[in-house]
Write an enzyme that holds these catalytic residues in place. Structure first.
Site, PDB file in Angstrom:
ATOM      1  N   LYS A 194       0.868  -1.177   0.000  1.00 31.98           N
ATOM      2  CA  LYS A 194       0.000   0.000   0.000  1.00 31.98           C
ATOM      3  C   LYS A 194       0.899   1.220   0.000  1.00 31.98           C
ATOM      4  O   LYS A 194       1.694   1.423   0.915  1.00 31.98           O
ATOM      5  CB  LYS A 194      -0.898  -0.008   1.237  1.00 31.98           C
ATOM      6  CG  LYS A 194      -1.775   1.230   1.313  1.00 31.98           C
ATOM      7  CD  LYS A 194      -2.811   1.112   2.403  1.00 31.98           C
ATOM      8  CE  LYS A 194      -3.626   2.383   2.470  1.00 31.98           C
ATOM      9  NZ  LYS A 194      -4.631   2.328   3.541  1.00 31.98           N
ATOM     10  N   ARG A 204     -10.719   9.914   1.684  1.00 30.97           N
ATOM     11  CA  ARG A 204     -10.591  10.631   2.964  1.00 30.97           C
ATOM     12  C   ARG A 204     -11.678  11.694   3.098  1.00 30.97           C
ATOM     13  O   ARG A 204     -12.110  11.995   4.208  1.00 30.97           O
ATOM     14  CB  ARG A 204      -9.185  11.219   3.092  1.00 30.97           C
ATOM     15  CG  ARG A 204      -8.132  10.121   3.199  1.00 30.97           C
ATOM     16  CD  ARG A 204      -6.705  10.666   3.279  1.00 30.97           C
ATOM     17  NE  ARG A 204      -5.725   9.590   3.171  1.00 30.97           N
ATOM     18  CZ  ARG A 204      -4.414   9.785   3.024  1.00 30.97           C
ATOM     19  NH1 ARG A 204      -3.924  11.016   2.993  1.00 30.97           N
ATOM     20  NH2 ARG A 204      -3.586   8.760   2.931  1.00 30.97           N
ATOM     21  N   LYS A 216       1.482   9.886   5.776  1.00 30.95           N
ATOM     22  CA  LYS A 216       1.531   8.460   6.127  1.00 30.95           C
ATOM     23  C   LYS A 216       2.807   7.782   5.624  1.00 30.95           C
ATOM     24  O   LYS A 216       2.858   6.559   5.517  1.00 30.95           O
ATOM     25  CB  LYS A 216       0.265   7.770   5.594  1.00 30.95           C
ATOM     26  CG  LYS A 216      -1.040   8.321   6.204  1.00 30.95           C
ATOM     27  CD  LYS A 216      -2.258   7.433   5.895  1.00 30.95           C
ATOM     28  CE  LYS A 216      -3.516   7.925   6.613  1.00 30.95           C
ATOM     29  NZ  LYS A 216      -4.665   7.018   6.422  1.00 30.95           N
ATOM     30  N   GLU A 232       7.564  -7.066   1.504  1.00 30.84           N
ATOM     31  CA  GLU A 232       6.268  -7.066   2.203  1.00 30.84           C
ATOM     32  C   GLU A 232       5.480  -8.343   1.872  1.00 30.84           C
ATOM     33  O   GLU A 232       4.857  -8.941   2.748  1.00 30.84           O
ATOM     34  CB  GLU A 232       5.438  -5.836   1.804  1.00 30.84           C
ATOM     35  CG  GLU A 232       5.952  -4.507   2.344  1.00 30.84           C
ATOM     36  CD  GLU A 232       5.640  -4.311   3.827  1.00 30.84           C
ATOM     37  OE1 GLU A 232       5.046  -5.213   4.446  1.00 30.84           O
ATOM     38  OE2 GLU A 232       6.001  -3.242   4.368  1.00 30.84           O
ATOM     39  N   LYS A 247      -2.142  -1.540  -3.851  1.00 30.98           N
ATOM     40  CA  LYS A 247      -3.009  -0.364  -3.775  1.00 30.98           C
ATOM     41  C   LYS A 247      -2.185   0.907  -3.824  1.00 30.98           C
ATOM     42  O   LYS A 247      -1.196   0.982  -3.085  1.00 30.98           O
ATOM     43  CB  LYS A 247      -3.774  -0.434  -2.460  1.00 30.98           C
ATOM     44  CG  LYS A 247      -4.615   0.767  -2.161  1.00 30.98           C
ATOM     45  CD  LYS A 247      -5.276   0.586  -0.840  1.00 30.98           C
ATOM     46  CE  LYS A 247      -6.089   1.836  -0.543  1.00 30.98           C
ATOM     47  NZ  LYS A 247      -6.579   1.855   0.789  1.00 30.98           N
ATOM     48  N   SER A 273     -10.205   5.367  -4.806  1.00 31.72           N
ATOM     49  CA  SER A 273     -11.147   6.479  -4.985  1.00 31.72           C
ATOM     50  C   SER A 273     -10.690   7.490  -6.032  1.00 31.72           C
ATOM     51  O   SER A 273     -11.471   7.890  -6.899  1.00 31.72           O
ATOM     52  CB  SER A 273     -11.378   7.164  -3.636  1.00 31.72           C
ATOM     53  OG  SER A 273     -10.151   7.627  -3.089  1.00 31.72           O
ATOM     54  N   TYR A 312     -14.967   0.930  -7.192  1.00 36.97           N
ATOM     55  CA  TYR A 312     -16.219   1.663  -6.994  1.00 36.97           C
ATOM     56  C   TYR A 312     -17.094   1.601  -8.243  1.00 36.97           C
ATOM     57  O   TYR A 312     -18.253   1.993  -8.199  1.00 36.97           O
ATOM     58  CB  TYR A 312     -15.919   3.124  -6.614  1.00 36.97           C
ATOM     59  CG  TYR A 312     -15.089   3.214  -5.346  1.00 36.97           C
ATOM     60  CD1 TYR A 312     -15.695   3.128  -4.100  1.00 36.97           C
ATOM     61  CD2 TYR A 312     -13.700   3.335  -5.398  1.00 36.97           C
ATOM     62  CE1 TYR A 312     -14.941   3.178  -2.930  1.00 36.97           C
ATOM     63  CE2 TYR A 312     -12.935   3.386  -4.251  1.00 36.97           C
ATOM     64  CZ  TYR A 312     -13.559   3.304  -3.012  1.00 36.97           C
ATOM     65  OH  TYR A 312     -12.815   3.339  -1.867  1.00 36.97           O
TER      66      TYR A 312
HETATM   67  C1  PBG Z   1      -7.315   3.538   5.443  1.00 36.35           C
HETATM   68  C2  PBG Z   1      -7.680   3.256   4.032  1.00 36.35           C
HETATM   69  C3  PBG Z   1      -7.516   4.164   2.984  1.00 36.35           C
HETATM   70  C4  PBG Z   1      -8.096   3.565   1.872  1.00 36.35           C
HETATM   71  C5  PBG Z   1      -8.573   2.303   2.249  1.00 36.35           C
HETATM   72  N1  PBG Z   1      -8.300   2.118   3.609  1.00 36.35           N
HETATM   73  C6  PBG Z   1      -6.974   5.537   2.954  1.00 36.35           C
HETATM   74  C7  PBG Z   1      -5.676   5.844   3.536  1.00 36.35           C
HETATM   75  O1  PBG Z   1      -4.819   4.986   3.745  1.00 36.35           O
HETATM   76  O2  PBG Z   1      -5.490   7.025   3.830  1.00 36.35           O
HETATM   77  C8  PBG Z   1      -8.177   4.228   0.530  1.00 36.35           C
HETATM   78  C9  PBG Z   1      -9.168   3.703  -0.431  1.00 36.35           C
HETATM   79  C10 PBG Z   1      -9.476   4.588  -1.560  1.00 36.35           C
HETATM   80  O3  PBG Z   1      -8.863   5.660  -1.770  1.00 36.35           O
HETATM   81  O4  PBG Z   1     -10.399   4.233  -2.309  1.00 36.35           O
HETATM   82  N2  PBG Z   1      -6.582   2.675   6.158  1.00 36.35           N
END
Ligand code: PBG
Length: 324
Positions: A194, A204, A216, A232, A247, A273, A312
């Site tokens: 991720k 968010r 992050k 990982e 991701k 998203s 989505y």
């Molecule tokens: C949080 C999480 C995030 C997403 C899924 N779980 C956002 C982040 O890490 O800030 C993002 C999913 C998306 O953008 O569709 N742990």
């Protein structure tokens, strides 16, 4: 010319015969946002066509989706600011919104596959995935919170638990915790690779879960790295993950390919998203043909080596018959 690749493209029958990758509704996982209250369906401003549903409407959304042929759902809660604290205690409180949602979906639709998100951010007053102390994210202390959350999800009926926090050692820790409490059958879909990405922006907004300070980058990965994704993945496979996830999706197709070549576990791709919003916005402006752009995106994940795709677009693809 001896070799003319165009011969294999000359008719739809031949093109279909030689098609290498296929997309089926069983490959799709539909992420859904939930919110407290009754009869609520609020559109996420930065994600046209995507809503936050109260539980009653969530059940309708799941029912409609199941009737269209979807079976797997990933739930994400939008939590009121007043319930957030530094230790995300709301995340495992008995009877909270999320646990009720899992229970009700499983009760109404036992054959649905419910995937749950494990990370502190929707419940953390700091907006981080782990516990923050003096600006640092504490790894091992966070595992204890994640384990409580995961166990609560399992007790509520989750089929697959998906830790999205990127703390070290979490897959092994959660596996052990679930097993020792009698949940050996609950699967773990690890957010293996991720990345610290700009493409989570609309998510968010949807959950009001952005970090209050900092970013992050000490836990999510550097977008420039792929070898680190292999490390990982090796850890996750060794610690007992049932799926490896990459991701975001589109900017990381090479990472999906790298993992699918080296590991025999199923790979999931999260078409996040921001990727959704880009296509939606361009389509709404008439700059892209939405059907063609969405289907090209989804088949691209399959070609890269993804078995499952969190997207989505899932419901719309089926509603509009784009798979046919
Ligand atoms: C949080 C999480 C995030 C997403 C899924 N779980 C956002 C982040 O890490 O800030 C993002 C999913 C998306 O953008 O569709 N742990």
């Amino acid at each position: 010319m001896l070799i003319r690749p165009r011969r294999n493209r000359k008719s739809a029958a031949i093109r279909d015969m030689v098609q290498e990758s296929h997309l089926n509704s069983s490959n799709l996982i539909y992420p859904i946002f939930i919110i407290d209250g009754e009869n609520k369906k609020e559109e996420v401003v930065s994600m046209p066509g995507i809503y936050r549903f109260s539980i009653d409407n969530l059940l309708k959304e799941v029912e409609e989706s199941m009737n269209l042929g979807l079976r797997s759902f990933d739930l994400f809660p939008s939590i009121d600011e007043s319930l957030k604290d530094p230790l995300a205690t709301e995340s495992y409180r008995e009877g909270n919104l999320y646990l009720k949602a899992i229970q009700q979906v499983k009760k109404e639709f036992p054959e649905a596959c419910v995937i749950t998100d494990v990370a502190m951010d929707p419940y953390s007053s700091d907006g981080h995935d782990g516990i923050v102390q003096d600006g640092e994210i504490l790894n091992d202390e966070t595992l204890v919170v994640l384990a409580k959350m995961a166990l609560a999800h399992a007790q509520a009926g989750a089929d697959i638990i998906a830790p999205s926090d990127m703390m070290d050692g979490r897959i092994g820790y959660l596996r052990e915790h679930l097993d020792s409490h009698g949940f050996k059958h609950v699967s773990l879909m690890s957010y293996t690779a991720k990345y610290a990405s700009a493409f989570y922006g609309p998510f968010r907004d949807a959950l009001n879960s952005a970090p209050k300070a900092g970013d992050k980058k000490t836990y999510q990965m550097n977008p420039a790295n792929v070898k680190e994704a292999i490390i990982e993945a090796e850890l996750d496979a060794y610690e007992g993950a049932d799926f490896l996830m990459v991701k975001p999706g589109l900017p990381y197709l090479d990472v999906i390919r790298a993992l699918s070549e080296r590991f025999d576990l199923p790979i999931a791709a999260y078409n996040v998203s921001g990727e959704y919003s880009m296509l939606k916005a361009a389509s709404q402006n008439g700059w892209l043909n939405e059907e063609l752009a969405v289907m090209e995106t989804l088949i691209g994940f399959r070609r890269a080596g993804a078995t499952a795709i969190l997207t989505y677009h899932a419901k719309e693809v089926l509603e509009k018959g784009w798979l046919k």
